[in-house]
Write an enzyme that holds these catalytic residues in place. Structure first.
Site, PDB file in Angstrom:
ATOM      1  N   LYS A   1      39.436  47.932  42.095  1.00  0.00           N
ATOM      2  CA  LYS A   1      38.829  49.204  42.499  1.00  0.00           C
ATOM      3  C   LYS A   1      38.494  50.076  41.294  1.00  0.00           C
ATOM      4  O   LYS A   1      37.409  50.663  41.210  1.00  0.00           O
ATOM      5  CB  LYS A   1      39.769  49.943  43.451  1.00  0.00           C
ATOM      6  CG  LYS A   1      39.943  49.262  44.802  1.00  0.00           C
ATOM      7  CD  LYS A   1      40.950  50.012  45.665  1.00  0.00           C
ATOM      8  CE  LYS A   1      41.122  49.322  47.012  1.00  0.00           C
ATOM      9  NZ  LYS A   1      42.106  49.991  47.876  1.00  0.00           N
TER      10      LYS A   1
ATOM     11  N   SER B   1      43.212  52.237  52.928  1.00  0.00           N
ATOM     12  CA  SER B   1      43.065  52.869  51.621  1.00  0.00           C
ATOM     13  C   SER B   1      41.970  53.924  51.581  1.00  0.00           C
ATOM     14  O   SER B   1      41.848  54.623  50.571  1.00  0.00           O
ATOM     15  CB  SER B   1      42.784  51.806  50.553  1.00  0.00           C
ATOM     16  OG  SER B   1      41.588  51.121  50.838  1.00  0.00           O
TER      17      SER B   1
ATOM     18  N   GLY C   1      35.772  30.979  42.209  1.00  0.00           N
ATOM     19  CA  GLY C   1      35.127  30.990  40.913  1.00  0.00           C
ATOM     20  C   GLY C   1      35.929  31.609  39.796  1.00  0.00           C
ATOM     21  O   GLY C   1      35.378  31.907  38.734  1.00  0.00           O
ATOM     22  N   THR C   2      37.234  31.792  39.986  1.00  0.00           N
ATOM     23  CA  THR C   2      38.046  32.422  38.937  1.00  0.00           C
ATOM     24  C   THR C   2      38.820  31.402  38.100  1.00  0.00           C
ATOM     25  O   THR C   2      39.608  31.799  37.252  1.00  0.00           O
ATOM     26  CB  THR C   2      39.025  33.429  39.562  1.00  0.00           C
ATOM     27  OG1 THR C   2      39.731  32.803  40.651  1.00  0.00           O
ATOM     28  CG2 THR C   2      38.284  34.645  40.085  1.00  0.00           C
TER      29      THR C   2
ATOM     30  N   PRO D   1      40.193  34.967  44.202  1.00  0.00           N
ATOM     31  CA  PRO D   1      38.818  34.819  44.681  1.00  0.00           C
ATOM     32  C   PRO D   1      38.186  33.516  44.190  1.00  0.00           C
ATOM     33  O   PRO D   1      38.661  32.900  43.233  1.00  0.00           O
ATOM     34  CB  PRO D   1      38.093  36.040  44.093  1.00  0.00           C
ATOM     35  CG  PRO D   1      39.175  36.980  43.670  1.00  0.00           C
ATOM     36  CD  PRO D   1      40.347  36.137  43.336  1.00  0.00           C
TER      37      PRO D   1
ATOM     38  N   LYS E   1      40.819  28.567  39.264  1.00  0.00           N
ATOM     39  CA  LYS E   1      42.113  28.080  39.770  1.00  0.00           C
ATOM     40  C   LYS E   1      42.233  26.560  39.590  1.00  0.00           C
ATOM     41  O   LYS E   1      43.238  26.065  39.084  1.00  0.00           O
ATOM     42  CB  LYS E   1      42.252  28.463  41.251  1.00  0.00           C
ATOM     43  CG  LYS E   1      42.211  29.960  41.515  1.00  0.00           C
ATOM     44  CD  LYS E   1      42.434  30.273  42.967  1.00  0.00           C
ATOM     45  CE  LYS E   1      41.297  29.787  43.844  1.00  0.00           C
ATOM     46  NZ  LYS E   1      40.015  30.433  43.537  1.00  0.00           N
TER      47      LYS E   1
END
Length: 811
Positions: free
Chosen positions: A743, A700, A379-380, A377, A382
């Site tokens: 989750k 799911s 803002g993590t 995602p 990278k």
């Protein structure tokens, strides 16, 4: 205005019509007219045949520039003109007309090739006493603007003032200026048709202002062009003089440029085949003899690029795993799996480098290795992880943003034949850092697009293939450049939008979203100090407690990364800086939710919470997006009807299929599930998945839909303290799904501590933080029967919400 409204004089006898192309005559004007068309000649001859001095004709403008006038192609208002002089030349006539009065022609008739019209004379509207002052002011303004316009057109100012000053009446002034003004025929005709002198003068003034503006703009453009041409002529003259002087001194400029390039090429330490090609083009440059020619400029630019590229300049790798780990931990919090993968990558490079040195060889294969793809995602971290890798290796760092790139030339460059051609961004970055083995980050490779200009993703296939990129040929350079020593690292947000051949060349390293605890530590150690510094605050001037940070993370941000969190902390720091700079406070201590609300306003995010009590037909599911995980309350309702099945909530096809599979399973196993037979007959079933405005898809939610549906059919309430996820089949098998970590974290954040998961997802629990996993209880199921046994209460009663509990809201 109709003819009946105009002031008229008695109707005169019919007059021949003289049609004028691109000319409008005004009363009081004497002007020469050349007549050569057949119908106009016949009209003039008809007027000249009149005995006596009454040789008058009705002169009117044509609506278009037809070769021969027609009765329908003439304006209705013109002037009555007296023919004062006639002179024949060849097959035409030269007339001098004196325009006497304005007139209107109600109709036109054509007899024996001559257009005639019964004309009605038109007089100006009489002036009212209150208009005298305004008319005088308008007259002065029109006179001044007319002189100014004539001066711009090149007429002597004294002649203009004499000409304008000789006109005494307002009507005479307007008619003369309108006749000589450079206006299109429709606009001049509109001036002629205005009967009010004041209105006609106002309209003329507007035309004068506009024409003056046009003329001034034309003069400015002409002056600018003349100045530019003059500078260009002067530059050419000076260059010729300089060339002549250099020739006399034996110092040719072209030879100097060629010699300078040759010296530069020799110092560049080029490979032999590249040097040979460069010398061939350098010889072509010398044969041209003129450095200012376009082809010579192209050659010189190309040779400079060849000389500036680092063909053999590289930085030595210094792989120290302890130092690399320290750098990664210093720059980033968490991301344990990613850091381990990076350290493994560096360890392999270190061993291969030591092996090559011990064998006394420097093989290109040392630099070959997997192309890392940082996938996760926004803002993590990278891109910043890639920068840390460059620091750990001691290499130069180049970032190439590919988001929105739709042109193959962004990668391969433009061919030299095009104007403004340049190499692609890969070689541009390598030239900028001056090293042939930098770390190049190809940012946002999932945002590449294809167009008629080519597919940049396809051009990357050669760049990212270690077996091919040792001879990468840029279209502009036209020579093979070795990219095998470059360490390429790609970043992306979505796996699905990356082309399969491109994805096959990369090894993905997954960046999962941060937990709230990780965000808390990142904000405390990295983000808040950085925002203090950017706002000019010292640590003691802005203090934010852990409670306040937790409130900011949960109430003002919803994301997998920390980019929005940093912006929110920046807003908090700016608010505090404003109060401190204004003298309101000396230091800001943000310690409670009330302090955060005072500075940032009300909370912008509403986290979903667990239901307060059990109820039939409502099950708690879990979902995952790029912004993180959360829970949702799936609702099922059964009502009298025709047996319809309704699914709402902007569901995709896969999610709808999960709902239908759940209904089919419930119908097939109604007896075992304790569903009364009458509940499946003549009943409509409705399943709703909030929020209705957000599109949703994926398999799911199958378990959640099935539990909610069976609960609604059987009347057994669903446990509100358990969250569930998993895909189902018609046989009732629960299949594994993805995004378990996000989750589960979303359910934990919502206050749920019992989680139902597919048994095949047991290995994914290792990805959870230890503090989260230890506080949760997990139920791993293989079948839907097991899930129903865990989630549905045994009693079958109709629950009423207690008065002291708020009504459960599924959203």
């Amino acid at each position: 205005m109709t003819f009946a409204q105009r002031p008229v004089m008695p109707e005169r006898r019919s007059l021949p019509v003289l049609s004028l192309r691109d000319t409008v005559l005004f009363p009081g004007i004497a002007t020469p007219i050349t007549v050569g068309r057949l119908k106009t000649l016949r009209a003039v001859e008809a007027a000249l045949r009149v005995e006596g001095e009454d040789k008058r004709i009705f002169a009117v403008a044509q609506r278009d520039a037809a070769e021969e006038p027609t009765a329908g192609g003439l304006f209705s208002i013109g002037v009555i003109a007296r023919i004062t002089q006639v002179q024949r030349f060849g097959s035409g006539l030269q007339l001098v007309l004196y325009c006497e009065r304005r007139a209107a022609a109600p109709r036109y008739t054509e007899v024996d090739g001559v257009i005639r019209a019964p004309v009605i004379e038109l007089a100006d509207l009489p002036l009212r006493p209150e208009e005298d002052g305004a008319l005088e002011a308008l007259s002065r303004e029109v006179r001044e603007r007319a002189v100014e316009y004539g001066r711009h057109r090149g007429a002597p100012e004294d002649v203009l003032k004499q000409f304008v000053g000789s006109m005494y009446g307002p009507a005479e002034l307007v008619n003369h200026i309108a006749f000589y003004l450079d206006l299109p025929t429709p606009e001049k005709q509109a001036l002629l048709e205005i009967l009010s002198t004041e209105e006609r003068m106002r309209s003329l003034a507007l035309h004068l202002y506009r024409q003056i503006g046009i003329v001034e703009t034309q003069e400015k453009i002409r002056t600018t062009v003349e100045e530019e041409l003059g500078e260009r002529q002067r530059e050419i003259y000076l260059r010729e003089q300089l060339r002549a002087i250099q020739k006399e001194l034996g110092e040719e400029e072209d030879e100097n440029a060629a010699a300078r390039l040759e010296h530069k090429l020799q110092r560049a330490n080029l490979p032999p085949e590249i040097l040979q090609e460069a010398r061939r083009d350098l010889a072509r440059l010398r044969r041209m003899g003129r450095e200012t020619s376009p082809e010579a400029q192209v050659l010189m630019t190309w040779l400079e690029w060849v000389a500036d590229l680092p063909w053999n300049q590289r930085t030595d790798d210094h792989v120290d795993l302890d130092r690399a780990r320290a750098i990664l931990d210093e720059d980033h919090y968490g991301l344990g799996d990613v850091k381990d993968r990076v350290l493994e990558f560096l360890a392999v490079r270190k061993l291969r480098l030591e092996q090559a040195r011990s064998e006394g060889e420097r093989s290109r294969a040392i630099s070959r290795g997997p192309i890392l793809l940082f996938l996760g995602p926004p803002g993590t971290g990278k891109t910043s992880i890639a920068e840390s890798i460059a620091r750990a290796l001691g290499r130069k760092y180049v970032r190439v943003s590919l988001g929105g790139a739709r042109d193959e030339a962004d990668i391969r460059g433009h061919r030299r034949t095009y104007v403004g051609a340049m190499p692609g961004r890969i070689l541009q970055g390598i030239k900028r850092v001056g090293s042939k083995n930098p770390v190049i980050v190809l940012d946002e490779v999932d945002k590449l697009g294809a167009s008629y200009q080519g597919d940049p993703g396809a051009a990357l296939l050669e760049v990212l293939d270690p077996a091919q990129n040792d001879g990468f040929v840029d279209h502009y350079l036209g020579l093979p450049f070795d990219l095998s020593e470059v360490l390429f690292i790609c970043t992306a947000n979505f796996r699905e939008t990356i082309a399969p051949p491109l994805f096959d060349r990369m090894e993905p390293a997954l960046f999962a979203g941060y937990t709230e605890q990780e965000k808390h530590e990142i904000a405390r150690k990295y983000l808040l100090p950085r925002q203090r510094k950017e706002c000019g605050l010292r640590e003691e001037q802005l203090r934010v407690t852990g409670t306040a940070l937790g409130g900011i993370i949960s109430g003002y941000t919803r994301e997998a990364g920390v980019r929005q969190l940093e912006r929110t902390l920046g807003a908090l720091a700016r608010k505090a800086a404003r109060r401190i700079a204004g003298g309101e406070i000396e230091r800001a201590v943000v310690g409670a939710d009330e302090d955060v609300k005072e500075l940032l306003g009300r909370a912008k995010m509403r986290l979903e919470r667990r239901l307060q009590y059990d109820q039939p037909g409502v099950a708690t599911g879990m979902y995952y997006t790029q912004m993180g995980g959360d829970i949702m309350h799936v609702e099922a309702s059964v009502m009298p009807g025709k047996g319809d099945f309704v699914l709402t909530g902007q569901l995709g096809d896969v999610m709808k299929e999960s709902g239908r599979a759940a209904l089919s399973y419930a119908r097939a196993h109604a007896a075992e599930l304790g569903v009364p037979s009458d509940r499946l007959q003549r009943r409509d079933v409705h399943i709703h998945v909030p929020a209705g405005a957000v599109p949703k898809d994926g398999p799911s939610a199958g378990v959640t839909m099935a539990v909610a549906l069976v609960s609604a059919l059987s009347g057994r309430p669903v446990r509100s303290d358990i969250a569930m996820t998993g895909e189902i089949t018609l046989r009732g098998t629960v299949l594994p799904i993805g995004g378990i970590k996000e989750k589960v974290l979303g359910a934990h954040r919502a206050g749920i501590f019992e989680i139902l998961l597919p048994a095949d997802n047991e290995a994914d629990l290792d990805d959870l933080p230890a503090e989260v996993r230890s506080s949760l209880e997990f139920y791993l199921v293989n079948t839907l029967d097991e899930a129903l046994a865990l989630c549905l209460r045994l009693r079958s009663i109709r629950l009423e919400a207690p008065e002291e509990m708020p009504h459960a809201r599924a959203s």
